[in-house]
Structure formats: C-alpha cells, structure tokens
Design a protein around this motif. Structure first.
Motif, PDB file in Angstrom:
ATOM      1  N   ASP A 189      91.566  92.990  63.809  1.00  0.00           N
ATOM      2  CA  ASP A 189      92.567  92.431  64.723  1.00  0.00           C
ATOM      3  C   ASP A 189      92.524  93.026  66.128  1.00  0.00           C
ATOM      4  OD1 ASP A 189      93.590  90.765  62.724  1.00  0.00           O
ATOM      5  OD2 ASP A 189      94.861  92.361  61.945  1.00  0.00           O
ATOM      6  N   LEU A 190      91.592  93.933  66.367  1.00  0.00           N
ATOM      7  CA  LEU A 190      91.539  94.603  67.667  1.00  0.00           C
ATOM      8  C   LEU A 190      90.941  93.668  68.723  1.00  0.00           C
ATOM      9  CD1 LEU A 190      92.395  97.494  68.387  1.00  0.00           C
ATOM     10  CD2 LEU A 190      89.987  98.161  68.265  1.00  0.00           C
ATOM     11  N   ALA A 191      91.602  93.556  69.861  1.00  0.00           N
ATOM     12  CA  ALA A 191      91.132  92.686  70.948  1.00  0.00           C
ATOM     13  C   ALA A 191      89.908  93.297  71.626  1.00  0.00           C
ATOM     14  CB  ALA A 191      92.247  92.485  71.971  1.00  0.00           C
ATOM     15  N   ASP A 192      89.108  92.447  72.284  1.00  0.00           N
ATOM     16  CA  ASP A 192      87.885  92.919  72.936  1.00  0.00           C
ATOM     17  C   ASP A 192      88.174  94.017  73.947  1.00  0.00           C
ATOM     18  OD1 ASP A 192      86.265  91.247  71.505  1.00  0.00           O
ATOM     19  OD2 ASP A 192      86.128  89.705  73.053  1.00  0.00           O
ATOM     20  N   GLY A 193      89.242  93.839  74.751  1.00  0.00           N
ATOM     21  CA  GLY A 193      89.569  94.854  75.750  1.00  0.00           C
ATOM     22  C   GLY A 193      89.916  96.187  75.117  1.00  0.00           C
ATOM     23  N   ASP A 194      90.603  96.156  73.972  1.00  0.00           N
ATOM     24  CA  ASP A 194      90.945  97.400  73.282  1.00  0.00           C
ATOM     25  C   ASP A 194      89.710  98.076  72.713  1.00  0.00           C
ATOM     26  OD1 ASP A 194      93.609  97.141  73.828  1.00  0.00           O
ATOM     27  OD2 ASP A 194      94.117  96.175  71.937  1.00  0.00           O
ATOM     28  N   VAL A 195      88.770  97.278  72.212  1.00  0.00           N
ATOM     29  CA  VAL A 195      87.521  97.842  71.693  1.00  0.00           C
ATOM     30  C   VAL A 195      86.818  98.635  72.794  1.00  0.00           C
ATOM     31  CG1 VAL A 195      85.217  97.296  70.831  1.00  0.00           C
ATOM     32  CG2 VAL A 195      87.194  96.105  69.902  1.00  0.00           C
ATOM     33  N   ALA A 196      86.648  98.015  73.961  1.00  0.00           N
ATOM     34  CA  ALA A 196      85.943  98.678  75.061  1.00  0.00           C
ATOM     35  C   ALA A 196      86.704  99.896  75.555  1.00  0.00           C
ATOM     36  CB  ALA A 196      85.736  97.687  76.206  1.00  0.00           C
ATOM     37  N   SER A 197      88.026  99.783  75.672  1.00  0.00           N
ATOM     38  CA  SER A 197      88.842 100.889  76.167  1.00  0.00           C
ATOM     39  C   SER A 197      88.766 102.084  75.224  1.00  0.00           C
ATOM     40  CB  SER A 197      90.288 100.429  76.332  1.00  0.00           C
ATOM     41  OG  SER A 197      91.121 101.513  76.688  1.00  0.00           O
ATOM     42  N   ARG A 198      88.905 101.837  73.938  1.00  0.00           N
ATOM     43  CA  ARG A 198      88.860 102.933  72.965  1.00  0.00           C
ATOM     44  C   ARG A 198      87.478 103.572  72.897  1.00  0.00           C
ATOM     45  NH1 ARG A 198      92.384 101.399  67.612  1.00  0.00           N
ATOM     46  NH2 ARG A 198      94.095 100.320  68.665  1.00  0.00           N
ATOM     47  N   GLN A 199      86.453 102.730  72.953  1.00  0.00           N
ATOM     48  CA  GLN A 199      85.105 103.272  72.863  1.00  0.00           C
ATOM     49  C   GLN A 199      84.815 104.206  74.029  1.00  0.00           C
ATOM     50  OE1 GLN A 199      82.045 100.341  72.908  1.00  0.00           O
ATOM     51  NE2 GLN A 199      80.399 101.795  72.553  1.00  0.00           N
ATOM     52  N   LEU A 200      85.149 103.783  75.253  1.00  0.00           N
ATOM     53  CA  LEU A 200      84.874 104.634  76.412  1.00  0.00           C
ATOM     54  C   LEU A 200      85.736 105.898  76.375  1.00  0.00           C
ATOM     55  CD1 LEU A 200      83.289 105.018  78.961  1.00  0.00           C
ATOM     56  CD2 LEU A 200      84.981 103.675  80.208  1.00  0.00           C
ATOM     57  N   ALA A 201      86.983 105.778  75.919  1.00  0.00           N
ATOM     58  CA  ALA A 201      87.840 106.961  75.822  1.00  0.00           C
ATOM     59  C   ALA A 201      87.284 107.946  74.805  1.00  0.00           C
ATOM     60  CB  ALA A 201      89.258 106.543  75.439  1.00  0.00           C
ATOM     61  N   ALA A 202      86.829 107.445  73.658  1.00  0.00           N
ATOM     62  CA  ALA A 202      86.268 108.330  72.639  1.00  0.00           C
ATOM     63  C   ALA A 202      84.984 108.987  73.137  1.00  0.00           C
ATOM     64  CB  ALA A 202      86.009 107.552  71.351  1.00  0.00           C
TER      65      ALA A 202
END
Length: 371
Positions: A130-143
């Motif tokens: 259920d994760l939106a594309d923007g959240d995927v990118a944001s979380r990945q870069l933060a991690a």
C-alpha cells in the motif's frame, strides 16, 4: 588521451574520499591530484574538471548499487549494505553531493536512478503493497542517508555484525505501513514576537545560499546582497563567513539539545521517551529545514576547534538517545545501540523533506532505532 584503468580508478577513489570528508565545494582539483601523485593541471588531462569528476563518482556509485529483485526485500537491502560498507566514501558523496549535478549529467543520473530503484520498488511493493511511490523513494533515500552516516564513522561493530544491524534497521523502515498523518493540533493563541533583526536576515540569506550552493560556493558579498546589506555593514554583524556558519551550527545544536531535554522530561516510559525524542527532533527539522540541512552538511568547513566543541555538544544528545533506546531494549549490546543512534538524526533530516507533516515520521524513526 586514454587514461589507464588503474590511474582512472585511483583518481575517482581519491575524489570520492575527499568529497566525502570535505564536501565537493571544499575540495580542490589540486588536492585530488596530490592524493594520486599528480599536479592539478596534469589531472585536467584525464578529466575536464571537478564537476566531471563528481558526475562520474556519482554515476559509478549508482552502477555499483545495482541489484536484482530475485531474493526479496532483505536480500536487496543486504546487497546494498555490503557495497556501502565496502566503500563508504562513494555512498557519502552520492547522498550529500548528488544535488550538484546539472544539465545532461543530472538527466543521466535521473535515468540511472530509475533503473537502480526499479528492483527496490518491486520488493518493497511485495513487502508493503500500500506504500505510495513517493513514500518508497523518500524512505529509501532516508535509509541510505542514515546508513551512510553509520558506515562513514569508525566502526564500533565488526562485520558481518554491522551488516546485519543495518539490514535490520533499513528493512524495518521500509516495512512500516503507510503513515496516517497525526491529528492537526489546534493553532496556538496569537502572540507577539520581535521582528527579525539585521543579523537574523543575514543568517537567513546565508542559509538559503549555503543550502543551494554549499558553504564554499558562496561569498560574503553575495550574502550581503541577498540580505539587502551593502558594503561593510555585513561585517558589523559577522566578521567572516565562518562566523555565520558557526552561528548556524550552534543554533542547530541548541535547538536539538532543548528538544531532547524537553522530550525526555515529559516521558512516561522508555518507549514513550523514544517516540517523544523522534517527534521533537522531527519538529526541529520541520521548523527550519535549511538550518538542519546546512548544519549537518557544511560543518566540516569549520575550524577543528569549533567542530570538536560542536561534537561534544552533539555527543550529549546522542548519549540521551542511546540511553533511551537501551532502556527500551535492555538486552541489546551497547555498540549496536550507539550505531543505530548515530544514524537517527540524518534519517530525520532526510525524512523531513518528504513528509507533509513531519510528526508523521515517528514510526519510521522508531523502526530505525529498534529494527
């Protein structure tokens, strides 16, 4: 002329190390050349300039992190962590300096990143559909940013133990369900505050420029013009550009300190203290993103004595975080606790860019710290 492969690799490795340690703007071509036994002019025979060097370091990093999605989320994260720990300088340069690429280099990076992130999106979708594309990118870069901070420090844990720790922390962040924004608090009652003074205006203008172009890419005259200050007037408030940066870094540390003390003082349990610490730190970043970003990215430009003093202040905040995380997980080894805590603030600073309501990021910070 064709550059020997080993010479080319040595130049790129030296550039990555120096960019990671000093920042792109703070590193000269002469320094890169000296690191591999070349003069600055001789290095120009191999690369047309420092911008080209940065672009190649960034693109090589993207290529090195290419993975497939055959093994699932944990395997993709594990492969990425292994590459990062093998060469932390390249990841640090990518995370901190990728925004400097312009024109065709930026377009090439965007294409390469789309290819790089495709397997990530696939495995994250399977684990967190259920994760939106923007959240995927944001979380990945933060991690990645948090992992880069941990990887670039002297290792408190030997490998493969450090690999397992970072894989657990990153996977936990990526697996948190979509975030529901917290209730909007009632607006505070109206009040009065002092209007910004000239020193405040100078600092605000400097912050904008430092964030856009880096500390070394901005001069005092430019800061003065941006603040509407002419001639020597700026020097009546700040005797040099370094004084502005020191003021920025000290203000950032003071705000993080105050938020940390207030969060712990109001806690009802260790778990509540951790959530309060996360919310308070997110709040500091959300209130002034430029301040948090510049203080974290440009501190290396300060004199050694100032950096050491700031590090001592930051160590007190880090020790509080470590004590709280250790209280939540009392059986966890101290070295593991300290390692994840070192990545907590960079995680928060990066997360704040992609969160419409920064307080919504508390579950992600908790996931990073507790794995």
């Amino acid at each position: 002329m064709r550059v020997p492969v080993d010479r080319r690799a040595a130049i790129l490795a030296a550039a990555a190390e120096l960019f990671a340690a000093q920042g792109f703007a703070g590193t000269s071509v002469d320094e890169i050349g000296a690191a591999v036994g070349l003069t600055g002019p001789a290095l120009y025979r191999h690369f047309p300039g420092k911008d080209a060097l940065l672009a190649e370091v960034v693109m090589d990093t993207v290529a090195a992190f290419a993975v497939d999605d055959a093994g699932g989320l944990e395997q993709v994260v594990a492969a990425t962590v292994a590459v990062a720990l093998d060469d932390p300088a390249r990841l640090a340069t990518y995370v901190r300096e990728r925004h400097r690429l312009v024109g065709s280099a930026r377009q090439a990076l965007a294409r390469a990143e789309r290819t790089l992130y495709r397997p990530w999106r696939t495995v994250i979708r399977l684990a967190n559909p259920d994760l939106a594309d923007g959240d995927v990118a944001s979380r990945q870069l933060a991690a990645l940013t948090a992992m880069s901070e941990v990887a670039s420090r002297p290792p408190a844990l030997a490998r493969p133990r450090l690999d397992r720790l970072l894989v657990g922390a990153m996977t936990a962040v990526l697996a948190v369900p979509p975030l529901a924004p917290p209730p909007t608090p009632a607006p505070p009652p109206g009040g009065w505050s002092l209007p910004p003074g000239r020193r405040d205006e100078i600092r605000a203008a400097a912050l904008r420029l430092f964030r856009q172009r880096g500390y070394h890419g901005v001069g005092m005259d430019e800061i003065g013009r941006a603040a509407g200050v002419r001639g020597p007037t700026i020097y009546a408030h700040y005797e040099a550009k370094a004084a502005i940066l020191l003021d920025v870094c000290e203000r950032a540390e003071a705000r993080f300190e105050a938020a940390t003390h207030a969060a712990v003082a109001g806690a009802t349990s260790a778990a509540d203290a951790l959530d309060r610490l996360a919310a308070a730190t997110l709040g500091v970043v959300g209130a002034d993103r430029d301040l948090a970003v510049v203080a974290g990215r440009e501190e290396a430009a300060l004199p050694t004595a100032d950096r050491r003093r700031l590090a001592r202040r930051r160590d007190e905040v880090t020790a509080t975080w470590a004590a709280v995380v250790g209280a939540v997980q009392p059986d966890r080894p101290e070295a593991e606790v300290r390692a994840v805590v070192d990545g907590a603030r960079p995680l928060v600073v990066q997360l704040a860019h992609g969160l419409p309501v920064v307080a919504a990021g508390v579950p992600l910070v908790r996931a990073w710290c507790l794995g």
